[in-house]
Design a protein around this motif. Structure first.
Motif, mmCIF file in Angstrom:
data_model
loop_
_atom_site.group_PDB
_atom_site.id
_atom_site.type_symbol
_atom_site.label_atom_id
_atom_site.label_comp_id
_atom_site.label_asym_id
_atom_site.label_seq_id
_atom_site.Cartn_x
_atom_site.Cartn_y
_atom_site.Cartn_z
ATOM 1 N N LEU A 74 -97.747 87.563 15.086
ATOM 2 C CA LEU A 74 -98.602 86.575 14.693
ATOM 3 C C LEU A 74 -99.636 87.096 13.609
ATOM 4 C CD1 LEU A 74 -100.173 84.728 17.711
ATOM 5 C CD2 LEU A 74 -98.493 83.829 16.177
ATOM 6 N N LEU A 75 -99.696 88.656 13.535
ATOM 7 C CA LEU A 75 -100.282 89.483 12.761
ATOM 8 C C LEU A 75 -99.379 89.342 11.511
ATOM 9 C CD1 LEU A 75 -101.824 92.293 14.970
ATOM 10 C CD2 LEU A 75 -103.107 90.451 13.552
ATOM 11 N N VAL A 76 -98.228 89.686 11.430
ATOM 12 C CA VAL A 76 -97.382 89.494 10.245
ATOM 13 C C VAL A 76 -97.368 88.208 9.568
ATOM 14 C CG1 VAL A 76 -94.871 89.423 9.532
ATOM 15 C CG2 VAL A 76 -95.541 91.091 11.253
ATOM 16 N N LEU A 77 -97.642 87.189 10.251
ATOM 17 C CA LEU A 77 -97.811 85.739 9.895
ATOM 18 C C LEU A 77 -99.112 85.681 8.901
ATOM 19 C CD1 LEU A 77 -96.272 83.033 9.733
ATOM 20 C CD2 LEU A 77 -97.487 82.428 11.687
ATOM 21 N N GLN A 78 -100.080 86.281 9.607
ATOM 22 C CA GLN A 78 -101.337 86.444 8.799
ATOM 23 C C GLN A 78 -101.079 87.281 7.397
ATOM 24 O OE1 GLN A 78 -104.059 84.798 8.934
ATOM 25 N NE2 GLN A 78 -104.955 85.796 7.336
ATOM 26 N N VAL A 79 -100.371 88.129 7.544
ATOM 27 C CA VAL A 79 -100.198 89.028 6.301
ATOM 28 C C VAL A 79 -99.445 88.167 5.023
ATOM 29 C CG1 VAL A 79 -98.907 90.913 5.063
ATOM 30 C CG2 VAL A 79 -100.048 91.245 7.352
ATOM 31 N N LEU A 80 -98.552 87.264 5.819
ATOM 32 C CA LEU A 80 -97.587 86.200 4.730
ATOM 33 C C LEU A 80 -98.925 85.354 4.294
ATOM 34 C CD1 LEU A 80 -94.403 85.649 6.740
ATOM 35 C CD2 LEU A 80 -94.843 87.036 4.771
ATOM 36 N N HIS A 81 -99.676 84.949 5.048
ATOM 37 C CA HIS A 81 -100.940 83.748 4.525
ATOM 38 C C HIS A 81 -101.515 84.445 3.417
ATOM 39 C CE1 HIS A 81 -100.946 81.731 8.916
ATOM 40 N NE2 HIS A 81 -99.940 81.587 8.206
ATOM 41 N N ILE A 82 -101.775 85.807 3.703
ATOM 42 C CA ILE A 82 -102.723 86.370 2.602
ATOM 43 C C ILE A 82 -101.932 86.287 1.258
ATOM 44 C CG2 ILE A 82 -103.726 88.457 1.809
ATOM 45 C CD1 ILE A 82 -104.309 88.965 4.658
ATOM 46 N N ILE A 83 -100.490 86.818 1.462
ATOM 47 C CA ILE A 83 -99.688 86.778 0.097
ATOM 48 C C ILE A 83 -99.658 85.279 -0.451
ATOM 49 C CG2 ILE A 83 -97.367 87.093 -0.518
ATOM 50 C CD1 ILE A 83 -97.166 89.251 1.428
ATOM 51 N N TRP A 84 -99.168 84.339 0.403
ATOM 52 C CA TRP A 84 -99.049 83.062 -0.139
ATOM 53 C C TRP A 84 -100.468 82.568 -0.737
ATOM 54 C CZ3 TRP A 84 -96.307 81.684 5.039
ATOM 55 C CH2 TRP A 84 -94.902 81.979 4.919
ATOM 56 N N SER A 85 -101.634 82.838 -0.075
ATOM 57 C CA SER A 85 -102.811 82.415 -0.441
ATOM 58 C C SER A 85 -103.085 82.974 -2.250
ATOM 59 C CB SER A 85 -103.927 82.615 0.241
ATOM 60 O OG SER A 85 -103.880 82.470 1.380
#
Length: 393
Positions: free
Chosen positions: A309-320
């Protein structure tokens, strides 16, 4: 195989302390807990969803495209040439200047003619706007449906309003028919995307999306087997909330409703930032990391689940960041960038690029020869062809 199965399903990894698979195997009459075997039902359902998609694109999305006058573009086919075809299929689809010059000498063709052949050959494999419209309309329909269902289901669920309910009496939480349907439908859809990705529009981010679908399937399956369905349903709903808006913006773009496209993209961006950068970390991660720690305590699969889930949050930041960059360029240019991952290449674009390169070489020579180097480029670096960029959706 028995030893491998015993190692994989080790209770010390999957379950909290003092809980065994036997405790979950025989619940009271009328009570059902999630089991790994339930996930196999997603595979035939995925094939069914894929079949529904084919019918949908043909009998619903196709007529809608015709109504909006979105037709299939006719691209010029490259003339048969064994030498160039071999280079195209086995070496490169976009040869650099060194390859172009070598092929030009080998075939006794002008460099521009070789370049044009590769452009026509690449365009043969690229889908029309109509095909992309039909694909986006299918995704828009599914995403809107599953988000509507998820909101309706969670609105009646206590863990929607109190996330600590995700962990009370864990893992002895009953599997309801609504939660099972929500999970299996989401899982089946992503399995269908895995199947169809090899027949869908081939985009530049093929490998990234393949990994994304695989990671999504793994997370859904992992949380199901681990009976983390309550918090998993919240994660799915948060991610479904903006996907249909992106597909709607694409539909408007393909139909050439630019103002509607810009508006939908702005709404999508705002909702994406709100759900991925605020709701997800401060609502979802808060309950998986801190509330669950207080109520059930950590154990091996708990750590793995939270790491994912934390890795997913990192992806969220990149996509944002990527979305913000697209929005910034759209403001500078006055409209949202097109989705150029699979667009047909035009001769004017390529010839402009070639001409720009030739001008750059000339400008460089002038720069070296000019006593005032800062004026030697004659303004070519400030031209539109250098400042224009296309971003991926």
């Amino acid at each position: 195989m028995a030893a491998l199965s015993a190692w994989f399903w080790n209770e010390r990894f999957w379950l909290p302390h003092n809980v065994t698979w036997a405790d979950l195997a025989d619940p009271a009459p009328g009570v059902e807990y999630p089991k790994a075997g339930h996930l196999f039902s997603a595979l035939p359902l995925a094939l069914g969803i894929f079949a529904v998609r084919i019918l949908f694109e043909r009998f619903i999305a196709g007529p809608c495209a015709s109504f909006l006058q979105i037709q299939t573009e006719l691209s010029r086919r490259a003339q048969p040439n064994a030498v160039l075809e071999k280079v195209f299929t086995s070496i490169t689809k976009s040869p650099d200047s060194r390859h172009l010059e070598g092929l030009s000498k080998q075939l006794d063709w002008d460099v521009r003619k070789v370049q044009r052949w590769f452009r026509h050959r690449r365009n043969q494999d690229k889908p029309s706007t109509r095909t992309k419209f039909c694909e986006s309309m299918w995704r828009f329909t599914f995403y809107l449906y599953i988000f509507t269902y998820g909101i309706h289901f969670l609105w009646q669920s206590p863990w929607m309003w109190d996330t600590r309910q995700c962990w009370y009496n864990y893992p002895y939480q009953v599997l309801t028919s609504g939660l099972y349907y929500y999970y299996v439908t989401e899982l089946s859809f992503y399995w269908s995307l895995m199947f169809s990705q090899f027949t869908d529009i081939k985009r530049k981010d093929f490998l990234i999306m393949f990994i994304h679908h695989l990671a999504t399937i793994s997370l859904i399956s992992f949380s199901y087997v681990n009976n983390m369905l309550r918090v998993g349903s919240l994660v799915m709903c948060v991610h479904d909330s903006s996907d249909f808006l992106l597909e709607a913006a694409k539909l408007a773009n393909y139909a050439k409703y630019q103002r509607l496209c810009d508006f939908l993209f702005v709404v999508f961006g705002i909702l994406f930032f709100w759900t991925r950068l605020i709701i997800y970390p401060f609502w979802i991660l808060n309950t998986t990391l801190f509330e669950s720690w207080d109520i059930i305590g950590p154990y091996p699969s708990w750590w793995l689940f939270n790491i994912l889930l934390l890795v997913l949050q990192v992806l969220h930041i990149i996509w944002s960041y990527l979305i913000a960059r697209i929005a910034f360029k759209a403001i500078m240019r006055g409209k949202v960038s097109k989705d150029d991952r699979s667009d047909i290449e035009s001769s004017s674009e390529e010839e402009t690029e070639t001409t720009s390169k030739e001008r750059l070489k000339t400008a460089a020579r002038r720069h070296l020869a000019s006593p005032r180097g800062e004026n030697g480029t004659n303004g070519h670096f400030g031209s539109k062809s250098w400042s224009q960029n296309h971003s991926d959706w």
